[in-house]
Design an enzyme around this catalytic site. Structure first.
Site, PDB file in Angstrom:
ATOM      1  N   SER A   1     -10.230  -0.633   7.180  1.00 47.65           N
ATOM      2  CA  SER A   1      -9.671  -0.523   5.828  1.00 47.65           C
ATOM      3  C   SER A   1      -8.883  -1.731   5.342  1.00 47.65           C
ATOM      4  O   SER A   1      -8.416  -1.737   4.207  1.00 47.65           O
ATOM      5  CB  SER A   1      -8.798   0.729   5.734  1.00 47.65           C
TER       6      SER A   1
ATOM      7  N   SER B   1      -9.755   1.897   3.130  1.00 48.84           N
ATOM      8  CA  SER B   1      -8.963   2.714   2.245  1.00 48.84           C
ATOM      9  C   SER B   1      -8.013   1.911   1.377  1.00 48.84           C
ATOM     10  O   SER B   1      -7.428   2.433   0.428  1.00 48.84           O
ATOM     11  CB  SER B   1      -8.134   3.701   3.079  1.00 48.84           C
TER      12      SER B   1
ATOM     13  N   LYS C   1       0.839  -1.196   0.000  1.00 46.04           N
ATOM     14  CA  LYS C   1       0.000   0.000   0.000  1.00 46.04           C
ATOM     15  C   LYS C   1       0.876   1.250   0.000  1.00 46.04           C
ATOM     16  O   LYS C   1       1.914   1.282   0.675  1.00 46.04           O
ATOM     17  CB  LYS C   1      -0.913  -0.026   1.227  1.00 46.04           C
TER      18      LYS C   1
END
Length: 464
Positions: A177, A153, A80
């Site tokens: 998330s 997210s 990420k």
């Protein structure tokens, strides 16, 4: 032989060790897949083909010498874009940090590299890891349905892993998330105990709530990744000084004697029957596997859910102090609204939520005297259509969405999200198991046992 991208991480690792595949062959196949599909899916924020090939070639030379570093050696994954990599742009989904190039690498990325993992690139996320993407960023597309939510997210992590653009990825979880995109994309996601994985070099949303963990297509794959990234880190004073088990070695074993608690009102009230049904159907499978099911009542958590925006807004304002409000015009409307809220919250309001946190954690600790794990949906509904991008922190749909996720960020409890079925529209349904601190090995064992008698995790998005 199956197409390479369709293999599980653990299977790729096995074939690399047996020399049935080469790290370079696997990496070239995955790079070609990213190049072909990511222009449609928008999962990657930064694509690193040259560095990936160098890592694959290095892994191949080590395999030829008989030097095997572990289950990730030579396996292509992605991280990420909150996680710093030296010399690689790390924008955290923002415009304000679009040109930020760290001069160091996050500890957990260093650990992946030391384990021989091949990092294909950095994955897209919402702005600052909050709930909405920056307006100038193309939204990652859910491979199950372009009209439906990816979860946030860790949107790029969910999309890339589900579409077979990598064999595993890193996500972060502050209010859900890891669990939201895992549920929406049909994946396994582990939110470890707070402090189990170092957050050094990971740009924060909210320091006291942020967790980092793996997202994969099977529990065994997630266990392999967690075993590499977990452990104490002197560069992160909040990391735990606790030994790291061999999570893969501890997967086997039955569930006899494992007590799974269920609060049926929590699981079912004001919850879409498809979501509650997936969790309850999984509970039946766990009972068949030998687990003991116990009825429980969870501590009150409404005040925590209502206070999540307060906690997050104050802590995100601290994280963005260098650029907000001085560069307010570079922020999207939702993150800007959260930052503005954080500058107005009183100390008394923030303290009130902290008191609720302490109360919830204490009562939850008492519950672990009666049960070993809890079961709940991952989301109160199946994947919705892509949300209105104009919603904000006062969106009335926000609090209900957090009901199964945010409380366990406040408590720091480890969770594992698992695929548990499909809606009539062919969209994934997920559920989660929650455990006491440092119970990741048990969570993985339970999840792995479930996946030996179900095939939900074997399903792939049509066309991918």
């Amino acid at each position: 032989m199956s197409e390479i991208h369709a293999l599980d991480l653990i299977e790729v690792s096995r074939r690399l060790r047996k020399r049935e595949l080469s790290a370079v062959e696997v990496t070239r196949a995955m790079l070609a897949r990213v190049e072909a599909l990511d222009p449609e899916l928008h999962a990657f924020a930064e694509f690193l083909p040259e560095a990936a090939l160098e890592a694959a070639e290095r892994a191949e030379r080590e395999y030829e010498r008989g030097e095997i570093r572990g289950p990730l050696h030579g396996v292509p994954i992605a991280v990420k874009d909150l996680c710093a990599m030296k010399g690689v742009r790390t924008a955290a989904g923002t415009k304000v940090m679009r040109d930020r190039v760290p001069d160091h690498t996050a500890t957990l990325v260093e650990r992946l590299q030391a384990a021989g993992a091949v990092i294909l690139g950095k994955l897209q996320l919402t702005e600052g890891a909050y709930g909405w993407h920056h307006p100038e960023i193309q939204l990652p597309v859910n491979p199950w349905s372009a009209e439906h939510w990816t979860g946030v997210s860790s949107s790029g992590s969910g999309v890339a892993t589900a579409a077979g653009l990598c064999f595993g990825s890193l996500g972060s979880d502050t209010g859900g998330s890891i669990r939201f995109p895992s549920a929406c994309c049909g994946l396994v996601g582990i939110k470890p105990t707070y402090g189990r994985v170092s957050r050094d070099g990971v740009f924060p949303l909210a320091h006291s709530l942020d967790h980092i963990g793996p997202m994969t297509r099977s529990v065994a794959d997630a266990a392999a990744m967690l075993g590499v990234i977990a452990g104490y880190d002197p560069r992160d004073p909040t990391s735990l000084r606790a030994d790291v088990p061999d999570y893969v070695a501890e997967l086997e074993g039955d569930l006899r004697g494992v007590r799974i608690g269920v609060d049926r009102s929590y699981v079912c009230d004001r919850v879409d029957p498809l979501s509650s049904g997936a969790a309850l159907a999984a509970l039946d499978r766990f009972r068949e596997l030998g687990a003991e099911v116990r009825e429980v009542e969870l501590p009150a958590l409404e005040a925590l859910i209502a206070g999540w925006a307060i906690t997050t807004s104050v802590e995100v304002a601290m994280a963005h102090a260098e650029t907000f409000p001085s560069r307010a015009e570079d922020y999207g409307p939702q993150l800007r609204q959260l930052l503005e809220l954080g500058q107005t919250v009183s100390g008394a309001d923030y303290a009130r939520v902290e008191v609720e946190r302490a109360s919830f954690k204490g009562r939850l600790e008492g519950l672990w005297e009666r049960v070993d794990l809890l079961i709940a949906p991952a989301m109160p509904m199946p994947p919705p259509t892509v949300p209105d991008s104009t919603a904000g922190v006062d969106d009335p749909n926000l609090a209900p969405l957090l009901i199964f996720t945010a409380p366990f960020d406040y408590s720091g409890s480890p969770t594992i999200s698992l695929p548990g079925g499909f809606s009539e529209a062919g969209l994934p349904l997920g559920f989660q198991l929650i455990g006491p601190h440092l119970s990741e090995a048990l969570l993985c064992r339970a999840g792995h046992a479930y996946q030996q008698v179900t095939d939900w995790h074997r399903r792939r998005p049509p066309g991918f």
